[in-house]
Design a protein around this motif. Structure first.
Motif, PDB file in Angstrom:
ATOM      1  N   SER A  67       5.441  14.873  -8.974  1.00 18.82           N
ATOM      2  CA  SER A  67       4.894  15.519 -10.168  1.00 18.82           C
ATOM      3  C   SER A  67       4.234  16.852  -9.837  1.00 18.82           C
ATOM      4  N   ILE A  68       3.625  16.960  -8.674  1.00 25.15           N
ATOM      5  CA  ILE A  68       3.041  18.244  -8.253  1.00 25.15           C
ATOM      6  C   ILE A  68       4.143  19.265  -8.006  1.00 25.15           C
ATOM      7  N   LEU A  69       5.234  18.823  -7.374  1.00 24.87           N
ATOM      8  CA  LEU A  69       6.362  19.734  -7.116  1.00 24.87           C
ATOM      9  C   LEU A  69       6.909  20.295  -8.416  1.00 24.87           C
ATOM     10  N   LYS A  70       7.064  19.436  -9.403  1.00 30.17           N
ATOM     11  CA  LYS A  70       7.595  19.875 -10.698  1.00 30.17           C
ATOM     12  C   LYS A  70       6.615  20.774 -11.435  1.00 30.17           C
ATOM     13  N   ARG A  71       5.360  20.368 -11.471  1.00 28.49           N
ATOM     14  CA  ARG A  71       4.347  21.116 -12.221  1.00 28.49           C
ATOM     15  C   ARG A  71       4.171  22.533 -11.677  1.00 28.49           C
ATOM     16  N   TRP A  72       4.167  22.680 -10.344  1.00 28.90           N
ATOM     17  CA  TRP A  72       3.926  23.975  -9.724  1.00 28.90           C
ATOM     18  C   TRP A  72       5.227  24.712  -9.403  1.00 28.90           C
ATOM     19  N   ASP A 103       3.546   8.776  -4.336  1.00 26.55           N
ATOM     20  CA  ASP A 103       4.226   8.714  -5.634  1.00 26.55           C
ATOM     21  C   ASP A 103       3.794   9.815  -6.606  1.00 26.55           C
ATOM     22  N   GLN A 104       2.779  10.599  -6.259  1.00 30.51           N
ATOM     23  CA  GLN A 104       2.363  11.717  -7.108  1.00 30.51           C
ATOM     24  C   GLN A 104       2.876  13.074  -6.608  1.00 30.51           C
ATOM     25  N   VAL A 105       3.492  13.089  -5.438  1.00 32.54           N
ATOM     26  CA  VAL A 105       3.983  14.348  -4.867  1.00 32.54           C
ATOM     27  C   VAL A 105       5.043  14.982  -5.773  1.00 32.54           C
ATOM     28  N   GLU A 158       8.708  19.938   9.083  1.00 29.74           N
ATOM     29  CA  GLU A 158      10.001  19.424   8.614  1.00 29.74           C
ATOM     30  C   GLU A 158      10.096  19.738   7.116  1.00 29.74           C
ATOM     31  N   PHE A 159      11.072  20.584   6.739  1.00 36.86           N
ATOM     32  CA  PHE A 159      11.224  20.982   5.343  1.00 36.86           C
ATOM     33  C   PHE A 159      12.217  20.068   4.642  1.00 36.86           C
ATOM     34  N   LEU A 160      11.853  19.626   3.439  1.00 39.13           N
ATOM     35  CA  LEU A 160      12.691  18.766   2.618  1.00 39.13           C
ATOM     36  C   LEU A 160      12.791  19.368   1.227  1.00 39.13           C
ATOM     37  N   GLN A 161      14.011  19.494   0.726  1.00 39.02           N
ATOM     38  CA  GLN A 161      14.218  19.984  -0.635  1.00 39.02           C
ATOM     39  C   GLN A 161      13.656  18.971  -1.620  1.00 39.02           C
ATOM     40  N   GLN A 162      13.293  19.419  -2.789  1.00 37.16           N
ATOM     41  CA  GLN A 162      12.684  18.565  -3.794  1.00 37.16           C
ATOM     42  C   GLN A 162      13.503  17.326  -4.115  1.00 37.16           C
ATOM     43  N   ASP A 163      14.811  17.427  -4.134  1.00 35.06           N
ATOM     44  CA  ASP A 163      15.644  16.291  -4.513  1.00 35.06           C
ATOM     45  C   ASP A 163      16.010  15.370  -3.354  1.00 35.06           C
ATOM     46  N   SER A 164      15.539  15.654  -2.129  1.00 33.58           N
ATOM     47  CA  SER A 164      15.990  14.855  -0.996  1.00 33.58           C
ATOM     48  C   SER A 164      15.180  13.574  -0.792  1.00 33.58           C
ATOM     49  N   ARG A 165      13.859  13.631  -0.801  1.00 34.56           N
ATOM     50  CA  ARG A 165      13.062  12.437  -0.520  1.00 34.56           C
ATOM     51  C   ARG A 165      11.937  12.218  -1.513  1.00 34.56           C
ATOM     52  N   PHE A 166      11.621  13.174  -2.315  1.00 33.83           N
ATOM     53  CA  PHE A 166      10.461  13.061  -3.205  1.00 33.83           C
ATOM     54  C   PHE A 166      10.869  13.179  -4.646  1.00 33.83           C
ATOM     55  N   MET A 215       0.831  -1.184   0.000  1.00 36.61           N
ATOM     56  CA  MET A 215       0.000   0.000   0.000  1.00 36.61           C
ATOM     57  C   MET A 215       0.872   1.243   0.000  1.00 36.61           C
ATOM     58  N   SER A 216       0.475   2.268  -0.731  1.00 35.60           N
ATOM     59  CA  SER A 216       1.276   3.479  -0.774  1.00 35.60           C
ATOM     60  C   SER A 216       0.848   4.433   0.336  1.00 35.60           C
ATOM     61  N   GLU A 217       1.782   5.255   0.734  1.00 35.18           N
ATOM     62  CA  GLU A 217       1.531   6.262   1.765  1.00 35.18           C
ATOM     63  C   GLU A 217       0.685   7.383   1.164  1.00 35.18           C
ATOM     64  N   ILE A 218      -0.259   7.872   1.952  1.00 37.64           N
ATOM     65  CA  ILE A 218      -1.147   8.948   1.521  1.00 37.64           C
ATOM     66  C   ILE A 218      -0.814  10.207   2.312  1.00 37.64           C
ATOM     67  N   PHE A 219      -0.769  11.335   1.599  1.00 42.78           N
ATOM     68  CA  PHE A 219      -0.600  12.638   2.242  1.00 42.78           C
ATOM     69  C   PHE A 219      -1.849  13.467   1.978  1.00 42.78           C
ATOM     70  N   TYR A 220      -2.037  14.483   2.808  1.00 41.16           N
ATOM     71  CA  TYR A 220      -3.185  15.371   2.673  1.00 41.16           C
ATOM     72  C   TYR A 220      -2.680  16.783   2.448  1.00 41.16           C
ATOM     73  N   LEU A 221      -3.320  17.484   1.507  1.00 42.62           N
ATOM     74  CA  LEU A 221      -2.936  18.838   1.126  1.00 42.62           C
ATOM     75  C   LEU A 221      -4.129  19.758   1.352  1.00 42.62           C
ATOM     76  N   ILE A 222      -3.839  21.034   1.510  1.00 43.66           N
ATOM     77  CA  ILE A 222      -4.894  22.031   1.620  1.00 43.66           C
ATOM     78  C   ILE A 222      -4.864  22.850   0.335  1.00 43.66           C
ATOM     79  N   ARG A 223      -6.033  22.987  -0.287  1.00 43.67           N
ATOM     80  CA  ARG A 223      -6.114  23.659  -1.585  1.00 43.67           C
ATOM     81  C   ARG A 223      -7.253  24.677  -1.586  1.00 43.67           C
ATOM     82  N   SER A 224      -6.995  25.807  -2.202  1.00 44.19           N
ATOM     83  CA  SER A 224      -7.992  26.871  -2.305  1.00 44.19           C
ATOM     84  C   SER A 224      -9.136  26.435  -3.218  1.00 44.19           C
ATOM     85  N   LYS A 225     -10.357  26.654  -2.769  1.00 46.01           N
ATOM     86  CA  LYS A 225     -11.514  26.363  -3.611  1.00 46.01           C
ATOM     87  C   LYS A 225     -11.664  27.424  -4.700  1.00 46.01           C
ATOM     88  N   ALA A 226     -11.155  28.622  -4.456  1.00 45.48           N
ATOM     89  CA  ALA A 226     -11.325  29.732  -5.392  1.00 45.48           C
ATOM     90  C   ALA A 226     -10.445  29.598  -6.629  1.00 45.48           C
TER      91      ALA A 226
END
Length: 102
Positions: free
Chosen positions: A72-77, A68-70, A94-102, A1-12
């Motif tokens: 692609s979001i980092l790159k796209r945005w 596993d989709q995190v 905990e801050f992680l640079q794009q190339d460190s874990r994702f 099973m893959s790990e799931i994360f939760y994000l907060i996104r503007s409805k507007a």
């Protein structure tokens, strides 16, 4: 099973909630792409919203994303990396640079 994360996104406008830590050597007016905030639990994201933005909380939604989709979001945005929220009430992140874990 893959790990799931939760994000907060503007409805507007569909933008994600990000952290933009101050950088000591950054030039004034320099673009700061920010770090995408990730929560380990749905209720942590809701707690963060209700604690730190209760007046604007209805303008945001919590969405889930597989780990596993995190990347692609980092790159796209164009985010600098992720900020994994360890404690939504303080908040402690905990801050992680794009190339460190994702």
């Amino acid at each position: 099973m893959s790990e799931i994360f939760y994000l907060i996104r503007s409805k507007a406008d569909g933008q994600y909630l990000v952290a933009r830590p101050r950088v000591a050597d950054a030039q004034e007016g320099e673009a700061n792409p920010g770090f995408l905030l990730l929560f380990k639990e749905h209720f942590d994201a809701l707690s963060y919203l209700n604690t730190h933005g209760s007046d604007v909380a209805p303008r945001f939604a919590v969405e889930s994303i597989p780990r596993d989709q995190v990347g692609s979001i980092l790159k796209r945005w164009g985010f600098a990396g992720v900020g994994i929220v360890q404690d939504p009430l303080l908040p402690r992140v905990e801050f992680l640079q794009q190339d460190s874990r994702f």
